[in-house]
Design a protein around this motif. Structure first.
Motif, short mmCIF file in Angstrom:
data_model
loop_
_atom_site.label_atom_id
_atom_site.label_comp_id
_atom_site.label_asym_id
_atom_site.label_seq_id
_atom_site.Cartn_x
_atom_site.Cartn_y
_atom_site.Cartn_z
N LEU A 37 1.17 7.73 -8.00
CA LEU A 37 1.12 7.77 -6.54
C LEU A 37 2.50 8.10 -5.98
O LEU A 37 2.63 8.94 -5.09
CB LEU A 37 0.64 6.42 -6.00
CG LEU A 37 0.63 6.27 -4.48
CD1 LEU A 37 -0.53 7.08 -3.90
CD2 LEU A 37 0.50 4.82 -4.11
N LEU A 38 3.52 7.47 -6.53
CA LEU A 38 4.88 7.71 -6.08
C LEU A 38 5.29 9.16 -6.33
O LEU A 38 5.79 9.84 -5.43
CB LEU A 38 5.85 6.77 -6.77
CG LEU A 38 7.32 6.96 -6.49
CD1 LEU A 38 7.63 6.50 -5.08
CD2 LEU A 38 8.16 6.22 -7.50
N PHE A 39 5.07 9.65 -7.54
CA PHE A 39 5.49 11.00 -7.89
C PHE A 39 4.74 12.07 -7.11
O PHE A 39 5.32 13.05 -6.65
CB PHE A 39 5.33 11.26 -9.39
CG PHE A 39 6.31 10.50 -10.23
CD1 PHE A 39 7.58 10.20 -9.79
CD2 PHE A 39 5.95 10.09 -11.50
CE1 PHE A 39 8.48 9.51 -10.57
CE2 PHE A 39 6.84 9.40 -12.30
CZ PHE A 39 8.11 9.11 -11.83
N ILE A 40 3.44 11.91 -6.96
CA ILE A 40 2.63 12.96 -6.33
C ILE A 40 2.71 12.89 -4.81
O ILE A 40 3.00 13.89 -4.15
CB ILE A 40 1.17 12.86 -6.82
CG1 ILE A 40 1.10 13.21 -8.30
CG2 ILE A 40 0.26 13.77 -6.00
CD1 ILE A 40 -0.24 12.96 -8.94
N ASN A 41 2.48 11.73 -4.23
CA ASN A 41 2.38 11.64 -2.77
C ASN A 41 3.71 11.46 -2.07
O ASN A 41 3.94 12.02 -1.01
CB ASN A 41 1.44 10.50 -2.37
CG ASN A 41 0.01 10.79 -2.77
OD1 ASN A 41 -0.36 11.93 -2.97
ND2 ASN A 41 -0.78 9.76 -2.90
N MET A 45 5.72 15.84 -5.98
CA MET A 45 5.56 16.53 -7.26
C MET A 45 4.09 16.89 -7.48
O MET A 45 3.20 16.24 -6.97
CB MET A 45 6.05 15.65 -8.41
CG MET A 45 7.51 15.35 -8.37
SD MET A 45 7.94 14.28 -9.74
CE MET A 45 9.47 15.01 -10.22
N SER A 46 3.87 17.92 -8.24
CA SER A 46 2.52 18.38 -8.51
C SER A 46 2.04 17.82 -9.85
O SER A 46 2.81 17.65 -10.78
CB SER A 46 2.49 19.90 -8.56
OG SER A 46 1.21 20.34 -8.92
#
Length: 53
Positions: A37-41, A45-46
């Protein structure tokens, strides 16, 4: 289920080991989902895999 059976049969040490293992798996899974959740949203990051030529 194993932890339940161990405590019902009075094997407290085995029950404790199963409960610690279960909590470890649950928290590990929660940490993975939180990081995703942290990396994507949050960081944008994709999740897609891109080929670099």
């Amino acid at each position: 289920m194993n932890a339940y059976l161990h405590i019902r049969q009075g094997r407290v040490d085995n029950h404790r080991r199963w409960m610690i293992r279960s909590y470890a798996f649950c928290f590990t899974n929660q940490i993975i989902h939180t990081l995703m959740l942290l990396f994507i949203n949050v960081l944008g990051m994709s999740y897609e895999v891109r080929r670099v030529l």
